[in-house]
Design an enzyme around this catalytic site. Structure first.
Site, PDB file in Angstrom:
ATOM      1  N   TYR A 135     -27.383   2.293 -35.659  1.00 22.15           N
ATOM      2  CA  TYR A 135     -27.916   1.190 -34.853  1.00 22.15           C
ATOM      3  C   TYR A 135     -28.685   0.236 -35.768  1.00 22.15           C
ATOM      4  O   TYR A 135     -29.732   0.582 -36.291  1.00 22.15           O
ATOM      5  CB  TYR A 135     -28.836   1.770 -33.765  1.00 22.15           C
ATOM      6  CG  TYR A 135     -29.345   0.805 -32.718  1.00 22.15           C
ATOM      7  CD1 TYR A 135     -29.082  -0.570 -32.780  1.00 22.15           C
ATOM      8  CD2 TYR A 135     -30.089   1.267 -31.643  1.00 22.15           C
ATOM      9  CE1 TYR A 135     -29.559  -1.430 -31.802  1.00 22.15           C
ATOM     10  CE2 TYR A 135     -30.563   0.409 -30.661  1.00 22.15           C
ATOM     11  CZ  TYR A 135     -30.300  -0.932 -30.746  1.00 22.15           C
ATOM     12  OH  TYR A 135     -30.782  -1.778 -29.779  1.00 22.15           O
ATOM     13  N   LYS A 163     -23.644  -0.007 -34.020  1.00 19.90           N
ATOM     14  CA  LYS A 163     -24.046  -0.957 -32.977  1.00 19.90           C
ATOM     15  C   LYS A 163     -24.831  -2.017 -33.713  1.00 19.90           C
ATOM     16  O   LYS A 163     -25.908  -1.744 -34.245  1.00 19.90           O
ATOM     17  CB  LYS A 163     -24.913  -0.255 -31.936  1.00 19.90           C
ATOM     18  CG  LYS A 163     -25.715  -1.193 -31.051  1.00 19.90           C
ATOM     19  CD  LYS A 163     -26.312  -0.420 -29.906  1.00 19.90           C
ATOM     20  CE  LYS A 163     -27.479  -1.122 -29.234  1.00 19.90           C
ATOM     21  NZ  LYS A 163     -27.329  -2.563 -29.010  1.00 19.90           N
TER      22      LYS A 163
HETATM   23  C1  HMN Z   1     -30.611  -1.212 -26.446  1.00 16.80           C
HETATM   24  O1  HMN Z   1     -30.974  -0.656 -25.416  1.00 16.80           O
HETATM   25  O2  HMN Z   1     -30.751  -0.646 -27.528  1.00 16.80           O
HETATM   26  C2  HMN Z   1     -30.065  -2.624 -26.321  1.00 16.80           C
HETATM   27  O3  HMN Z   1     -28.696  -2.556 -26.132  1.00 16.80           O
HETATM   28  C3  HMN Z   1     -30.378  -3.572 -27.446  1.00 16.80           C
HETATM   29  C4  HMN Z   1     -29.578  -4.860 -27.307  1.00 16.80           C
HETATM   30  O4  HMN Z   1     -28.903  -5.181 -28.493  1.00 16.80           O
HETATM   31  C5  HMN Z   1     -30.457  -5.973 -26.844  1.00 16.80           C
HETATM   32  N1  HMN Z   1     -31.307  -6.438 -27.911  1.00 16.80           N
HETATM   33  C6  HMN Z   1     -32.654  -6.370 -27.839  1.00 16.80           C
HETATM   34  O5  HMN Z   1     -33.239  -5.888 -26.895  1.00 16.80           O
HETATM   35  C7  HMN Z   1     -33.417  -6.926 -29.005  1.00 16.80           C
HETATM   36  C8  HMN Z   1     -29.628  -7.122 -26.336  1.00 16.80           C
HETATM   37  O6  HMN Z   1     -28.702  -6.636 -25.422  1.00 16.80           O
HETATM   38  C9  HMN Z   1     -30.527  -8.146 -25.665  1.00 16.80           C
HETATM   39  O7  HMN Z   1     -31.212  -7.547 -24.582  1.00 16.80           O
HETATM   40  C10 HMN Z   1     -29.710  -9.318 -25.141  1.00 16.80           C
HETATM   41  O8  HMN Z   1     -28.921  -9.835 -26.170  1.00 16.80           O
HETATM   42  C11 HMN Z   1     -30.606 -10.402 -24.539  1.00 16.80           C
HETATM   43  O9  HMN Z   1     -31.328 -11.078 -25.543  1.00 16.80           O
END
Ligand code: HMN
Length: 294
Positions: A135, A163
């Protein structure tokens, strides 16, 4: 590896009225997402507020989700914790529960060298027989996965994917080009799902999928069919919604939970220091939901 290709929502922490992890609400969210037709779930990641949970709470969430959905969806357990010891305990527990794969952020708080991060990830991999998903999320961890370290990691057959949540879509292309076709790259930034897929991602894991799974499933359908014009339109709608979700005074995940409440799914709010939506901003939730429903 087909079971990893598609829309995999990052699972949210589900609390009762007192803010404790709730078994019934966790299972309710499982059922809700399962019925939407998603490919799998990423349990206990950033969106799952893992960083604010005790080891026992993290185990409880992993258990409730596995009991509800094992064999029905692809289940990935995020086991990254401040200490290697706790990460290993969680990885072993996920294996016992029958998760499909484990995944971890690099270690956090102190600044770590590449060799420390390599050692951390390798010790988690050595602890179980499970496939491992790296990740990479430099904006929250401060650690940027280099191609050199990536190359060393993928020498281990257990590493089946990454990821990637860094913002340059080019990183997705580089990881894919380095590791080859039989390696899964997950798009991390939901705002760039379509671009990520076009440049080489096989699917995505995202924090906003759970609140608008239909839109991401539709974007995925268009990308797979090579209909980029329509995929781009859906991405545009998604981004209007993400901008709105991020515009309120609480944390993104508390806004998302308020929206789920309007869909009849009660999973509480967020754990402090994450802030809940409050005051006038609560009245804006219905308006954002209307953006999704249209
Ligand atoms: C996780 O639960 O680990 C998420 O999938 C992380 C994910 O990459 C999110 N990034 C962050 O929270 C920094 C994104 O899905 C993010 O919520 C989305 O792009 C909206 O900004």
């Amino acid at each position: 590896l087909e079971k990893y290709k598609g829309i995999i929502p990052a699972f949210y922490a589900c609390y009762d009225e007192l803010g404790e992890i709730s078994e019934s609400r966790t299972k309710e969210l499982c059922n809700y997402l399962y019925k939407k037709g998603v490919k799998g779930l990423y349990v206990g990641g950033s969106s799952g507020e893992c960083i604010y949970h005790s080891l026992e709470e993290r185990k409880a969430t992993l258990k409730y989700v596995a009991h509800q959905l094992k064999g029905k969806l692809t289940l990935i357990a995020h086991v990254g914790a401040p200490s290697t010891r706790d990460s290993v305990i969680l990885a072993k527990y996920a294996e016992e529960l029958g998760y499909d794969a484990v995944s971890a952020i690099p270690p956090i708080y102190f600044k770590f060298s590449e060799s420390s991060v390599y050692k951390y990830w390798t010790e988690i991999m050595d602890a179980t027989k499970m496939p491992f998903i790296i990740y990479n999320i430099p904006q929250t961890t401060g650690f940027d996965l280099s191609i050199n370290l990536f190359k060393r990691l993928i020498e281990n057959q257990k590493v089946i994917g990454v990821k990637n949540s860094s913002m340059p879509v080019m990183d997705i292309e580089r990881f894919k080009a380095t590791a080859g076709e039989d390696f899964i790259v997950f798009n991390g930034p939901d705002e760039q799902y379509v671009s990520g897929r076009i440049i080489g991602a096989d699917g995505g894991i995202g924090g906003t999928y759970g609140v608008m799974p239909e839109l991401f499933l539709m974007a995925e359908k268009f990308v797979s069919a090579g209909d980029f014009e329509n995929a781009r339109k859906i991405q545009h709608d998604i981004n209007d919604i993400i901008v709105a979700l991020c515009s309120l005074n609480g944390s993104l995940y508390s806004t998302i939970k308020e929206m789920l409440k309007l869909n009849g799914v009660y999973i509480g709010s967020v754990r402090a220091p994450l802030e809940s939506v409050s005051g006038d901003d609560l009245n804006k939730i219905a308006g954002i939901k209307a953006l999704i429903d249209n």
